[in-house]
Design an enzyme around this catalytic site. Structure first.
Site, PDB file in Angstrom:
ATOM      1  N   LYS A 104      12.631   9.959  -2.194  1.00  0.00           N
ATOM      2  CA  LYS A 104      13.619   8.989  -2.669  1.00  0.00           C
ATOM      3  C   LYS A 104      15.031   9.455  -2.350  1.00  0.00           C
ATOM      4  O   LYS A 104      15.897   8.661  -1.955  1.00  0.00           O
ATOM      5  CB  LYS A 104      13.440   8.763  -4.168  1.00  0.00           C
ATOM      6  CG  LYS A 104      12.108   8.095  -4.490  1.00  0.00           C
ATOM      7  CD  LYS A 104      11.838   8.058  -5.971  1.00  0.00           C
ATOM      8  CE  LYS A 104      10.490   7.411  -6.255  1.00  0.00           C
ATOM      9  NZ  LYS A 104      10.055   7.623  -7.628  1.00  0.00           N
TER      10      LYS A 104
ATOM     11  N   ASP B 195       7.820  13.760  -4.342  1.00  0.00           N
ATOM     12  CA  ASP B 195       8.082  12.324  -4.430  1.00  0.00           C
ATOM     13  C   ASP B 195       9.589  12.067  -4.593  1.00  0.00           C
ATOM     14  O   ASP B 195      10.162  11.177  -3.959  1.00  0.00           O
ATOM     15  CB  ASP B 195       7.295  11.769  -5.625  1.00  0.00           C
ATOM     16  CG  ASP B 195       7.448  10.270  -5.725  1.00  0.00           C
ATOM     17  OD1 ASP B 195       7.165   9.598  -4.719  1.00  0.00           O
ATOM     18  OD2 ASP B 195       7.888   9.784  -6.781  1.00  0.00           O
TER      19      ASP B 195
ATOM     20  N   THR C 182       0.850  -1.186   0.000  1.00  0.00           N
ATOM     21  CA  THR C 182       0.000   0.000   0.000  1.00  0.00           C
ATOM     22  C   THR C 182       0.888   1.239   0.000  1.00  0.00           C
ATOM     23  O   THR C 182       2.112   1.136   0.085  1.00  0.00           O
ATOM     24  CB  THR C 182      -0.859   0.058   1.270  1.00  0.00           C
ATOM     25  OG1 THR C 182      -0.003   0.345   2.383  1.00  0.00           O
ATOM     26  CG2 THR C 182      -1.572  -1.262   1.521  1.00  0.00           C
TER      27      THR C 182
END
Ligand code: ADP
Ligand code: ASP
Ligand code: MG
Length: 821
Positions: free
Chosen positions: A686, A682, A559
């Site tokens: 990372k 996003d 998820t």
């Protein structure tokens, strides 16, 4: 002469008795001389106990009902197996016998008391009925069979319930009886009698013992114990599904197995056989062609490290400790003297070399009494506070690995503890007999089955590992992963000896569990049709996963949910590994990231998230490999977002920036609101993860992001408004692009880590830079290191998509599996 013994389950139904008749007729026709011992029909001893207890409590209806059932069961067996004339002979005697039992129960009911002495008498009806009936069945089949009530020959003391045998007298009786009674004796197992004739019993499971007493008494050549499994197995088959037959055991090994809980042989059985050196064979009534297990003194030692694994499900551990024990002789003498006085059997003893404490395991029912006895024996020392009152720990089990070969092999204990440790099983106490025939470990009762399975895998099936997967999220990535696992299952078992069982599955609506592995060809249907009670509920899912307590458990979170990630800590604490593409836990606060890694390390499990960066590309693994092998990371640069990669790779002469953004959105490359991508949120996650892997303690606010969108785009209230605003900004972007193009450069949104600084900005790069040639939506990560300085190490490929992400997870699951074993 051979002694054959058939256990309760072998005679539980008339058809099974017919099976035995077949076996015996075979022996008989071959001219074998044999004696047969029978247990009560399966379940009868338990029901006799239940009916006496009901009578004792005054539950008249209940005891009478149980009695009726008992009586009918035997009568119907007679009717099923005997012809009419035989029935006429047998039934009257049987009914009379049942009437005696009924009267006896009435007596118990009236006085409301079933003493151990009365109980033994009640229990004798089980074996007497079964042996009596079967004697006549054998006669009907032409065997010269005679009923022998073992109370005639087996003599004991008056320790009702578990009487001690008077060997000398018993053996003499047996010899004498057999001298005077030729023919096949059909003997009642389990029962015996004291001097004066009172009925006693040899302890639950005691029919095995009857067989070996008879064998020793008449110097038989062989004892055959016929049961419902293919001999003594490597572990209890009810707990370890993959247990298999041990072909041969020495007496000492068999004793260890049975003492440590292998119910298949009643422990006292082996001693008379050993003394007279009579071999035993354990065979399966339901599979008579199987050779079973051979127990004797002249067996090949073989090359197995251990022979079997056993466990005692419930024990209590008592510890006596205190400064007054150090260097004082006689403490243990006094301690065990007190236990002996209370007739308390000690399962295991361990003493630390500091002599500061002695721990020993006993049956829980004896714990209270043992504590009392010992505290009394050390009354003086306890009063003068040099020894503490006994500490009692309950809810424990002992597991033991057993085998004579251990004596010659180093590293066995290492393998044992490694298997337990990797499954998060705590060792409360450890003992090794000086014979080196067994190593026993006291563990929590809740871990018993898991420990047995883990040890069984470690010692017997080191080539086949079972991984238990618990997966939440079966969207695109999850279902692709399940498909990949299903397709690869055969290969993994055959070539890698890895078996993946998906033991738990949940989407947002339903959840499903299956310890033996959910059918992956059909999981959607099974999940959909699962019970209403299996409504998805994350805390319940996690609790259930913990309760199932399976070896090599791995939690896979597919998820993007923050709620799921809040459970990671709890999951790792339970010694369950995690593999996930969910970035939330690894990219939220540094403290959280560090904490999770520490817990995983402490618990000896893995917390892996390779797919957090670059999906299936081996980015984090490569980075860790570089660092672990002593390289120094100078710089990491990356185009870490598929959507941003697509947008800037397509931004060429004559195309409007806004049009590309729209196309990217239409093709599903961006989030529903493309600003989430364009703002670099996003990518930041990372970059944070990569930075942390290099050892940087970095948080979101430490990352500098260039804001490439003009204020109007940022402020637009809806996505359509945003598109309007970005169309207005087309010139601005075109200007930047044209400027770069004039220098032979292209624009790329680059995440960079250098000198401890993390930055994300839009940069113009020329054709000397690896990012120049990027195309499509590929990701690219460039590591510049001490070793890869001149020509950096480049990883390039699709950095998104269900197929590659699932493949990354799959590889990670295998990595965890290899680590756990
Ligand atoms: P019987 O009624 O024939 O005496 P038991 O129930 O007393 O049979 O013993 C056989 C059972 O022992 C098997 O069905 C099995 O469940 C259990 N068992 C426990 N440990 C072992 C083991 N290591 N090998 C074989 N059987 C075992
Ligand atoms: N019938 C007895 C019991 O159930 C003895 C045996 O089966 O060995 O314990
Ligand atoms: Mg038995």
């Amino acid at each position: 002469m051979k002694i054959l013994k058939f256990g309760g389950s072998s005679v539980a139904q008339p058809e099974r008795i017919e099976q035995i008749v077949k076996i015996l007729k075979d022996y008989y026709s071959q001219g074998e001389k044999f004696t047969v011992v029978f247990s009560a029909f399966g379940g009868v001893t338990d029901s006799l106990i239940a009916m006496s207890q009901a009578a004792e409590k005054g539950h008249e209806e209940e005891y009478l009902q149980l009695f009726e059932f008992f009586s009918q069961r035997h009568i119907s067996t007679v009717k099923a197996l005997l012809n009419e004339s035989m029935q006429k002979m047998v039934l009257p005697e049987l009914l009379e016998n049942h009437q005696t039992l009924k009267n006896l129960l009435k007596g118990i009911f009236l006085v409301r008391e079933a003493s151990r002495r009365t109980m033994d008498y009640v229990l004798s009806f089980g074996e007497r009925n079964s042996a009596y009936i079967i004697t006549h069945v054998l006669q009907q089949h032409g065997i010269n069979a005679h009923y022998l009530d073992a109370r005639k020959v087996i003599k004991t003391d008056k320790n009702f319930g578990s009487a001690k045998v008077d060997f000398k007298l018993t053996y003499a009786n047996i010899k004498d009886y057999y001298n005077n009674n030729p023919g096949v004796q059909v003997v009642t197992g389990f029962i015996s009698s004291a001097k004066g004739g009172l009925t006693t019993t040899l302890g639950r499971g005691g029919s095995d013992y009857t067989a070996s007493l008879l064998a020793a008494g008449m110097d038989a050549t062989l004892i055959e114990i016929w049961t419902d499994v293919d001999g003594v197995l490597t572990a209890d088959p009810r707990k370890v599904k993959k247990a298999f037959t041990i072909p041969s055991l020495s007496f000492a090994e068999a004793m260890e197995m049975s003492h440590f809980g292998a119910k298949v042989i009643y422990p006292p059985t082996l001693l008379p056989a050993l003394e007279k050196n009579i071999a035993l064979v354990i065979k399966n009534t339901f599979n008579p062609d199987h050779p079973g297990t051979h127990i004797s003194n002249d067996i090949e030692s073989g090359n197995q490290l251990i022979k079997g694994i056993s466990s005692i499900g419930e024990i209590a551990l008592l510890t006596l400790q205190g400064s007054g024990m150090f260097g004082v002789p006689g403490v243990s003498g006094k301690l065990f003297g007190a236990l002996a006085q209370g007739n308390i059997n000690v399962v295991l003893i361990t003493q630390g070399s500091s002599e500061h404490s002695i721990s020993f395991a006993i049956k829980p029912k004896d714990a209270k009494r043992a504590k009392k006895l010992i505290d009394k024996a050390f009354e003086y020392e306890i009063k003068s506070t040099i020894i503490d009152p006994v500490i009692v720990e309950e809810e424990l089990s002992v597991v033991a690995i057993i085998g004579e070969n251990m004596r010659y092999q180093p590293g066995i204990a290492g393998r044992l503890f490694q298997a337990l440790g990797k499954n998060g099983i705590n060792c409360v106490a450890i003992a090794q007999g000086s014979s080196e025939l067994n190593v026993s470990v006291v563990i929590n009762k809740a871990d018993e089955t898991k420990a047995l399975v883990a040890l069984h895998e470690a010692f017997f099936l080191s080539d086949t590992r079972v991984l238990h997967i618990f997966m939440v999220g079966v969207g695109l990535i999850g279902s692709t992963l399940l498909e990949q696992v299903q397709k690869q299952a055969k290969y993994l078992v055959e070539k890698q000896s890895i078996e993946i069982k998906v033991a738990g599955l949940s989407n947002s609506r339903k959840m499903l569990f299956n310890e033996s592995g959910i059918d992956l060809g059909n999981w959607k249907k099974i999940l959909m049709e699962s019970e209403e009670s299996d409504k998805a509920h994350l805390p319940t899912f996690i609790q259930k996963m913990k309760d199932m307590n399976l070896s090599n458990s791995i939690f896979v979170d597919n998820t993007a949910s923050e709620q799921v990630s809040t459970f990671y800590e709890n999951i790792l604490e339970s010694s369950i590994s995690i593999s996930t593409p969910n970035k939330i836990a690894t990219s939220s606060s540094y403290l959280q990231y560090e904490r999770l890694k520490t817990i995983a390390k402490k618990r000896g499990v893995r917390f892996l998230y390779e797919t957090n960066v670059g999906a299936g590309l081996p980015v984090i693994t490569t980075l860790n490999d570089l660092i672990n092998s002593g390289d120094r990371i100078l710089k990491i640069e990356g185009v870490l977002s598929g959507s941003l990669s697509f947008i800037f790779n397509s931004f060429n002469d004559g195309v409007n920036f806004s049009k590309i953004v729209r196309e990217a959105k239409d093709r599903g490359f961006t989030e529903p609101d493309p600003r989430v991508d364009l703002n670099g949120i996003d990518v930041r996650r990372k970059l944070i993860i990569l930075a942390r892997e290099t050892g940087l303690k970095i948080d979101a606010e430490d990352v500098v992001i260039e804001n490439i969108l003009p204020p109007a785009c940022q402020e637009a209230e809806s996505v359509p408004d945003f598109f309007e605003a970005i169309e207005a900004a087309d010139d601005l972007f075109e200007q930047r692009r044209a400027e770069a193009a004039a220098q032979g450069q292209v624009l790329r949104m680059i995440a960079r880590l250098e000198n401890g600084e993390a930055k994300i900005n839009l940069q113009a790069v020329d054709n000397s830079h690896p990012f120049y040639s990027l195309s499509g939506s590929d990701n690219m990560i460039v590591f510049t290191t001490e070793r890869y300085k001149e020509r950096p190490l480049v990883i390039r490929g699709p950095g998104a998509g269900a197929e590659v992400t699932a493949a990354g997870l799959f590889a990670e699951i295998i990595t965890i599996g290899n680590f756990l074993n």
